[in-house]
Design an enzyme around this catalytic site. Structure first.
Site, PDB file in Angstrom:
ATOM      1  N   LYS A  79       0.960  -1.222  -0.127  1.00 42.96           N
ATOM      2  CA  LYS A  79       0.060  -0.118  -0.034  1.00 42.96           C
ATOM      3  C   LYS A  79       0.730   1.166  -0.069  1.00 42.96           C
ATOM      4  O   LYS A  79       2.010   1.392   0.731  1.00 42.96           O
ATOM      5  CB  LYS A  79      -0.995  -0.147   1.179  1.00 42.96           C
ATOM      6  CG  LYS A  79      -1.969   1.065   1.004  1.00 42.96           C
ATOM      7  CD  LYS A  79      -2.976   0.810   2.566  1.00 42.96           C
ATOM      8  CE  LYS A  79      -4.066   1.848   2.536  1.00 42.96           C
ATOM      9  NZ  LYS A  79      -4.811   1.483   3.661  1.00 42.96           N
ATOM     10  N   SER A 154      -9.867   1.496   2.671  1.00 39.41           N
ATOM     11  CA  SER A 154      -8.994   2.358   2.090  1.00 39.41           C
ATOM     12  C   SER A 154      -7.994   1.457   1.154  1.00 39.41           C
ATOM     13  O   SER A 154      -7.498   2.089   0.404  1.00 39.41           O
ATOM     14  CB  SER A 154      -8.244   3.508   2.561  1.00 39.41           C
ATOM     15  OG  SER A 154      -7.485   2.922   3.739  1.00 39.41           O
ATOM     16  N   SER A 178      -9.751  -0.587   7.030  1.00 40.89           N
ATOM     17  CA  SER A 178      -9.529  -0.449   5.625  1.00 40.89           C
ATOM     18  C   SER A 178      -8.682  -1.419   5.112  1.00 40.89           C
ATOM     19  O   SER A 178      -8.488  -1.583   4.040  1.00 40.89           O
ATOM     20  CB  SER A 178      -8.135   0.560   5.597  1.00 40.89           C
ATOM     21  OG  SER A 178      -9.027   1.959   5.704  1.00 40.89           O
TER      22      SER A 178
END
Lengths: 485, 95
Positions: A79, A154, A178
């Site tokens: 990420k 997310s 997330s």
């Protein structure tokens, strides 16, 4: 031979037996990326050249008798809010578009010590604020099961990459769901460890008392072996737990006979889609068939979790994000003639709408005259939630709930109404407020062919219980569908 | 409408060092109002005698031996600087 849909433990065994090389594995993953990346947009940046070079190095190491450990030579997506030395780390924000960290996050150092392969940096909601991965400066991520739908957020990029076969596994971060919510919406496994188990050093801070790095993978075993690598004390993170790390794989036993499972009624009622509820009930009956004791439980304070979260997280964010001022790094407006104007214009132009909204909410909740009413009050209710969880875990080994109240929603469906978007985190948020470990595994598909996830929550430091239950349920459910991408 | 006014939003934007255009103010005010109205329900929860927490762990101040360690160089600290002068960060006039 294409290897992109194999798991990290399968590939480890093949590497050990010298049935395949790391270069072949890496090339296969990039072939898949070339095939589907246009449709899913799960990466902000690919590191193909350095990855193939690294793969060659790993092959040479193995050829000369080097040991193949978990994650050695495995292509991983990271990420883009996790700092990678000399590789742009943008947080999917214009303000960090050109930011090149001069150091590695501690988790990256750990992965590098295993000679992992960094495929690239994954797309996400800007600064990890969002539940749909639509708030990205680099365009929305799309769900591999239906590209007109969101992958969740997310960590939508990491989840979509793993689901689409672009990455074998991925690292994400989880502040209010997330990791788990996108894992659920993409039909994969995502685990948020106990707060403090994984170092946050080098994770760009969103809400420091809630943020935690964790794995996304295609099965529970891969999550366990990733935990083995990324957990552990770090003196660079003052909230890091100093405890011995167990071998998380030792908890992967298909046996839950003596376990007590609680089903919080607050996470099963309001706004839960009928099909989701049905699937969760089916999973519950599977658990009962395996000899677990399942009982409904009421945790009244969970009703307030969403409110508490949307006061505390933005408050912490407003403080954390004050560092982006155009002075030391990041975007700067070059027309402003005075310092204050430069601050205001740089931040106004560099941050996206949702990030600004949360900075505003947080600043308001912390401002003179409102601090007691919002922030202080939320911290008190957070204590109540923690106490209630403690009570629940005195009776139950794990708690079980849906991960997300609905399956993946349409792109654009909730962007105009932030509050509706916030409600999609209702089942995952309480876990972060109490620092608990939790995992989401696929429970099956809806009639429309969209994945539904089930969440298993454990007490603080009881990753053993959630892994055991998740592993047993995974075997019973036998989910092996793939998106038709 | 009513929890937060346009003037409040302007004030908060100033505190947060964010420039907000006239056109945006209206939209942001109504969005913030809706969100604050939702989260304000916490005020109804009875928290008499409950201690507010900020961390789930029983954390204490972490100290280490006062031994110098290697840190990043001045050069690499400046690598991401939008503007620099004499080995320092350069900013517009301080007002």
């Amino acid at each position: 031979m294409e290897t992109y849909y194999l798991t990290a433990h399968q590939l480890r065994d093949k590497l050990k037996k010298k049935e395949i090389s790391c270069s072949e594995i890496t090339k296969s993953s990039y072939r898949r990326i070339e095939e589907v990346e246009d449709k899913v947009n799960s990466f902000i940046r690919l590191e193909k050249e350095s990855a193939l070079l690294k793969a060659k190095e790993v092959d040479a190491l193995i050829a000369s008798g080097g040991s193949v450990e978990d994650l050695t030579g495995i292509p991983v997506a990271v990420k883009d809010n996790i700092c990678t030395k000399n590789i742009t780390t943008t947080c999917a924000s214009k303000i960090l578009k050109n930011y090149v960290p001069v150091y590695n996050a501690s988790v990256i150092e750990k992965l590098e010590s295993r000679n992992y392969i960094l495929l690239g940096k994954s797309n996400m909601d800007e600064f990890a604020m969002g539940s749909s991965s639509e708030n990205s400066h680099f365009g929305p991520v799309r769900n591999p099961w239906d590209v007109n739908r969101v992958p969740g957020g997310s960590s939508g990029g990491p989840a979509a990459a793993v689901a689409a076969g672009e990455a074998i596994c991925a690292l994400g971060s989880d502040t209010g769901g997330s990791i788990r919510q996108p894992a659920s919406l993409c039909g994969i496994v995502g685990l948020k460890p106990t707060y403090g188990m994984v170092s946050r050093y080098g994770l760009v801070a969103f809400a420091s008392s809630l943020d935690q790095i964790g794995p996304l993978a295609r099965d529970v075993e891969d999550c366990a072996l990733m935990l083995n690598v990324i957990c552990g004390h770090d003196e660079n993170d003052s909230t890091s737990i100093n405890k011995e790390i167990p071998d998380y794989r030792s908890f992967l036993k298909p046996d839950i006979k003596d376990l007590k499972i609680g089903v919080p009624s607050e996470l099963m009622v309001e706004g839960i889609d009928g099909e989701v509820k049905e699937k969760i009930l089916k999973v519950i009956s599977m658990a009962e068939d395996m000899g677990a004791e399942v009982e409904e439980i009421s945790i009244p304070s969970l009703k307030h979790a969403l409110s508490v979260y949307y006061i505390i997280a933005p408050s912490e964010a407003s403080s954390n994000l004050s560092r982006f001022d155009g002075v030391r790094y990041g975007y700067r407006n070059t027309e402003a003639r005075t310092l204050r104007k430069m601050y205001r214009k740089s931040r106004a132009e560099g941050f996206g709408d949702e990030v600004k909204r949360r900075i505003m909410i947080g600043t308001y909740c912390l401002s003179a005259g409102y601090y007691d009413e919002y922030y202080e009050k939320a911290r008190r209710v957070r204590t109540l939630i923690i106490n209630d969880f403690k009570k629940a875990f005195s009776k139950f080994d794990v708690l079980l709930s849906p991960t997300s109240p609905t399956t993946a929603f349409k792109i654009g469906e909730k962007t105009e109404d932030p509050l509706t978007m916030y409600l999609s985190d209702i089942c995952t948020i309480p876990v972060n407020l109490a620092g608990l470990p939790a995992i989401s595994i696929p429970a099956g598909l809806s009639k429309d062919g969209l994945p539904i996830g089930v969440q298993v929550i454990g007490n603080v430091l009881r990753e053993d219980n959630i892994l055991r239950v998740a592993y047993s349920l995974e075997k019973a459910i036998g989910f092996n569908d793939r998106p038709g991408l | 409408m009513g929890r937060i006014s346009k003037d409040d939003v302007k004030h908060v934007a100033k505190l947060a060092e964010l420039e907000i255009g006239q056109k945006e103010i209206e939209k942001i005010t109504s969005q913030l109002d809706k969100i604050l109205d939702y989260v304000a329900e916490v005020s109804k929860v009875d928290t008499e005698g409950i201690t507010p927490i900020s961390h789930i762990l029983d954390i204490k101040n972490v100290l280490r031996e006062d031994v110098p360690k290697k840190s990043i160089t001045q050069e690499s600290a400046l690598e991401n600087a939008p503007d620099e002068v004499d080995s320092g960060f350069k900013v517009p006039k301080i007002d």
